[in-house]
Design an enzyme around this catalytic site. Structure first.
Site, short mmCIF file in Angstrom:
data_model
loop_
_atom_site.label_atom_id
_atom_site.label_comp_id
_atom_site.label_asym_id
_atom_site.label_seq_id
_atom_site.Cartn_x
_atom_site.Cartn_y
_atom_site.Cartn_z
N GLU A 195 5.08 -10.07 -9.20
CA GLU A 195 4.99 -10.77 -10.49
C GLU A 195 3.58 -10.79 -11.07
O GLU A 195 3.40 -10.72 -12.28
CB GLU A 195 5.49 -12.22 -10.33
N GLU A 247 12.91 -13.21 -3.84
CA GLU A 247 13.16 -14.66 -3.87
C GLU A 247 14.64 -14.94 -3.59
O GLU A 247 14.97 -15.93 -2.94
CB GLU A 247 12.76 -15.22 -5.24
#
Ligand code: 3H9
Length: 698
Positions: free
Chosen positions: A123, A103
Site C-alpha cells: 500500500e 489482509e
C-alpha cells in the site's frame, strides 16, 4: 453478470472461489460475494477454504474504486466478518497475495501458501497504509515486530519460504488447495478461538520500543519525503499501545486521510501510467517478432550496460567492438559490475559465470548475421551512426530488428541509410543501462508495427518500463532537460548558489539536483555539444560559467571538480571556491544585478519549464500522453515518484497558475528563454488539466 464469488463443496468443506480477473482485486461485488458465501457456508459446511481462481489469491483492494463513493460492505467490515466466522476459514495463499489480499489472509484462521506465492503489503507504494487491519493483525501474528514493520513500511513482497520463516503462513505446500482442504478437514469442529488475531493482546516493552525507534529513523530516511511509510509504522505501533478496535479505527482514519492526499493521488496516477505506457498505441496491430539472439554494437558504458540487461534476462548476446582491446575492457567491466553483487549475496559466482557465458565477442560485423535484434550504442554522431547502419543493412538477416540507442539524433535519417527502414527504430536506454528502468522506444516514420511491438515485448522480457516517443531532437526526456537545465543555470547567474539550486530540488524530492547531475555527466559533454551547435548569443550566455569551468579544467566529478569539488575517496561534494569566483566574475561581466532567490522560485522556474516543454512535446505528437512523460521522468531522471511526474505535478498545482507564471516570465527580462506552449495556455483557459488531455486524446 457472472458471480465473482462462488462456492464448491468438497465433502464438509466449502471452497469459496474468488474469480475477478485479472488479479482478483477486492471490488465491491467480490466483497459482497465473500460475505454472502461465507454466511451460507456457516450452515452447510464444517470449515471453509478461501481461494482465488487463475493462480492468484487476491492482489489487493480495487485501486480503481479509490476516490469514488464507497459501496458497502467496506473491506475492514468484510474481514471482521471473516474473522468472526463460526467455522474455521483457511486461506490458499497463491500467486499475488498483496495489500487487502494479504489482509484477507490474515483475517482467515489458517494460511497455506503455494511455493511461488508472493506476499506483501504494498500500500505504501500507492501512498497508503494497509487499511483493512494489516497494521493491527500482522504484528499480532508475527513473533518479530520488525518483520511486520518491514512488510508494511517497505511495501516489498516476500516469498512463500520467507513468509513461512517469519511466521506469516502455517504451511507451504506444492498443492496448496489440496493441503488447505486437508487442513480445513482437520480443524473442522475443533476450537480455533486462539486463531482470531483480534483477540491477541500486545504490550509495549523496552525491546519493542527500541525496535520502533530504530525503525523510525530508517523508514524516514528511506521514504525520501513520502509520508505513507512512517504512517504505516505509527499504525503498527498503535497495536502495542491500544486495544484492537481502537487501533483499527485509527488505521481506518489514517487510510481515509491518505487516500485523498496529493501523494497518494500522484502514486496511483503513476501506477496506472506505467501500465498504460507499456501498451501499444491504438493504431498498431500484429504480433512481436521472435527474438532468440541479440547483437550489441559497442562495449562502452552504454553498450556494456545494455548487454548486461539482455544477458541477465537470459538472452545470448553477441558484442561487437572495433578492437579486441575494447572488448577486453568492456567485458572486464561487465564482469566486475556483476561480481560486486557476490558479496551482498545478490548473485553467486556461478551466476556471474553463467551470464558471462551468454556473451560472445567479435570485431567482425558478419558475426551479427544470426541476431534477431541488433542495438547499436556507438559514438553519438550522425556520421558514425549512418556508417554503422549501412554495414548492418549488409549483414543483418532479413526481418532482424535494427535499433539505435541514440539520445538525440534523427532516426528517420539513420533508417534511410538502410534498404529496410521499416525494421529500424530507437531503443534509448539510460545509464547505467542495466539498472535504470526506463526504455524510451522511438517510433520512426517508417517503423513497422511488429517492430514496435518487438521493442515493447523486449522491454517486458528485460524488466524495463517503456514509453513510446516519436522522432524529435532529444525525444521526450532529453528534449525537456534543456529548458530545465537552462533555468537552473540562469538561476545561478541571477544570484542563487549551485548548492541552493540543488538543495531546493532535492528537498522537492529529486534524487539529485541539476547542477550535481551536470557535474556527474561531465561538463565537457555539454561544452562539446554547444561548440557543435550554432547557439544564439543569449543561449550561450547562460552557459558561460559552465564553459569557463571546462576551460579551467573543472570537468565535473571525473576530474575531481566542476561546480563542486569532490573528495577522491568518498566522492563527497564541497564548495569549489574557483567555481564561486568564476560565477561572480561572469555575473559582473554580464552586468547582472544579483538578488536573493527563494527556494520556491527555484522549484517553480525549473518545474514549470519542464511542464511547458512537456506540453510542446505533447502538442507536436512526440509523446502520446502526458502520463507517458511522467513515466519517462520517474524512471529515467530521478523525479520524485510521489509527485507523480512533471505533468501531473503541474496539474496538481493547477494549469491556470502554471500558465500565468510561464506567461509572466516570457514577458519579463529573461523572456527570451521562454516559449509558452499554446497547448498549456488553452488547457488552462478551458479549466482543464493534462489528465483531461490524455482522456480526450488517447
Ligand atoms: C489495498 O489493498 C488497500 C487495502 O489495504 C485497504 C482497502 C480498504 N486494483 O500490473 P499488471 C490491474 S491497495 C485494480 O499489468 P502483472 C492493472 O491496472 C492495493 N486493478 O500485471 C492491469 O490492468 P490493465 C494493494 C489492478 O502481472 C492489470 O490489473 N495492492 C490492481 O505485471 C494487470 O496488472 C497493490 O498495490 C488492483 N489492485 O502484475 C498491488 N492490480 O490490464 C497492485 C492490478 O487494464 N498491483 N490491476 O492495465 C500490482 O502490483 C501488479 O498489478 C501485480 C500483477 C503484481 C498484482
Amino acid at each position: 453478470m457472472t458471480k465473482s464469488v462462488t462456492t464448491e463443496m468438497r465433502g464438509d468443506v466449502a471452497v469459496i472461489w474468488i474469480d475477478n480477473p485479472p488479479v482478483n482485486a477486492l471490488s465491491y461485488h467480490v466483497r459482497q460475494g465473500i460475505v454472502a458465501e461465507l454466511a451460507a457456508a456457516q450452515s452447510t459446511a464444517k470449515a471453509a477454504v478461501l481461494a482465488g481462481r487463475g493462480g492468484t489469491f487476491i492482489a489487493g483492494a480495487d485501486i480503481r474504486e479509490f476516490g469514488k463513493p464507497l459501496i458497502d460492505p467496506i473491506l475492514p467490515d468484510v474481514l471482521d466478518h471473516v474473522e468472526a466466522s463460526g467455522i474455521p476459514v483457511v486461506a490458499v495463499v497463491e500467486g499475488n497475495t498483496l495489500g487487502g489480499g494479504l489482509e484477507t489472509a490474515l483475517a482467515c484462521h489458517y494460511r497455506v501458501a503455494a511455493p511461488k506465492a508472493k506476499l506483501g503489503l504494498p500500500e505504501v507504494n500507492l501512498g497508503l497504509l494497509p487499511g483493512a487491519g494489516g497494521t493491527q493483525r500482522a504484528p499480532r501474528l508475527l513473533p518479530n515486530v520488525a518483520d511486520a514493520i518491514t512488510l508494511a513500511a517497505s511495501g516489498r513482497p516476500i516469498s512463500a519460504a520467507k513468509a513461512m520463516d517469519i511466521g506469516l503462513v502455517d504451511q507451504v505446500a506444492d498443492d496448496a488447495l489440496d493441503a488447505a482442504v486437508k487442513l480445513a478437514e482437520e480443524v473442522a469442529g475443533k476450537n480455533f478461538e486462539d486463531r482470531r488475531l483480534s483477540k491477541v493482546s500486545l504490550a509495549m516493552t523496552p525491546d519493542i520500543e527500541a525496535v520502533f525507534e530504530a525503525s523510525l529513523t530508517e523508514v524516514t530516511k528511506k521514504a525520501k519525503g513520502a509520508h505513507a511509510p512512517v504512517r504505516a509504522l505509527q499504525s503498527i505501533r498503535n497495536a502495542f499501545e491500544m486495544p484492537f478496535r481502537e487501533g483499527m479505527d485509527q488505521e481506518r482514519a489514517t487510510f481515509k486521510e491518505l487516500v485523498v492526499s496529493d501523494q497518494s493521488n500522484a502514486l496511483r496516477h503513476i501506477f496506472f501510467a506505467e501500465r498504460q505506457s507499456a501498451k501499444p498505441p491504438s493504431d498498431v496491430s500484429g504480433t512481436p517478432r521472435k527474438v532468440a539472439k541479440v547483437g550489441i554494437l559497442g562495449a562502452g558504458t552504454m553498450g556494456g550496460g545494455i548487454a548486461m540487461t539482455y544477458a541477465e534476462a537470459g538472452f545470448p548476446v553477441t558484442m561487437l567492438e572495433m578492437s579486441d582491446a575494447a572488448l577486453d575492457k568492456g567485458l572486464a567491466t561487465m564482469e566486475a559490475n556483476w561480481s560486486r553483487g557476490i558479496k551482498s549475496g545478490r548473485i553467486t559466482e556461478q551466476g556471474v559465470a553463467e551470464r558471462m557465458a551468454r556473451l560472445t565477442r567479435t570485431t567482425d560485423y558478419a558475426d551479427l548475421a544470426d541476431c534477431d535484434l541488433i542495438i547499436e550504442a556507438v559514438f553519438e554522431t550522425m556520421e558514425v551512426k549512418r556508417e554503422v547502419f549501412k554495414k548492418l543493412d549488409q549483414v543483418a538477416k532479413p526481418g532482424a530488428v535494427l535499433a539505435t540507442n541514440t539520445s538525440y539524433l534523427d532516426i528517420n535519417e539513420i533508417a534511410a541509410e538502410t534498404s529496410r527502414p521499416q525494421d529500424v527504430l530507437g531503443m534509448h536506454y539510460f545509464s547505467p543501462a542495466n539498472i535504470m528502468p526506463l526504455l524510451e522506444i522511438v517510433r520512426a516514420d517508417k517503423t513497422a508495427d511488429d517492430v514496435l511491438l518487438t521493442a515493447l515485448d523486449m522491454a517486458k522480457k528485460t524488466r524495463k518500463t517503456p514509453a513510446i516517443a516519436r522522432v524529435g531532437h532529444g525525444f521526450i526526456g532529453n528534449r525537456m532537460l534543456t529548458p530545465y537545465l537552462r533555468q537552473a543555470n540562469l538561476l545561478i547567474l541571477e544570484g542563487a548558489s549551485p548548492e541552493q539550486v540543488d538543495k531546493a530540488l532535492t528537498d522537492f524530492g529529486w534524487a539529485m539536483g541539476p547542477i550535481s547531475v551536470s557535474d556527474l555527466a561531465g561538463l565537457d559533454i555539454g561544452y562539446k555539444s554547444r561548440k557543435d551547435q550554432d547557439l544564439s548569443e543569449h543561449e550561450q550566455r547562460i552557459y558561460t560559467v559552465a564553459d569557463r569551468l571546462v576551460e579551467a579544467g573543472h570537468l565535473g566529478q571525473k576530474s575531481g571538480s566542476g561546480f563542486y569539488n569532490y573528495d577522491k575517496a568518498t566522492r563527497a561534494r564541497s564548495e569549489n571556491p574557483e567555481a564561486t569566483k568564476i560565477i561572480e566574475e561572469v555575473r559582473a561581466e554580464l552586468g547582472i544585478n544579483t538578488r536573493a532567490i527563494s527556494d520556491e522560485e527555484i522549484v517553480e522556474r525549473t518545474m514549470f519549464a519542464l511542464a511547458n516543454e512537456g506540453a510542446h512535446v505533447l502538442a507536436e505528437g512526440v509523446a502520446q500522453r502526458a502520463s507517458d512523460i511522467d513515466v519517462v521522468y520517474n524512471h529515467g531522471y530521478g523525479y520524485p515518484r510521489w509527485r507523480g511526474g512533471p505533468m501531473f505535478y503541474a496539474s496538481t498545482v493547477g494549469l491556470k497558475d502554471v500558465a500565468a507564471r510561464v506567461m509572466e516570465w516570457s514577458e519579463g527580462s529573461s523572456g527570451v528563454h521562454w516559449t509558452p506552449s499554446d497547448l498549456l495556455m488553452s488547457l488552462a483557459d478551458e479549466g482543464k488539466d493534462f489528465g483531461d488531455y490524455d482522456k480526450e486524446n488517447t
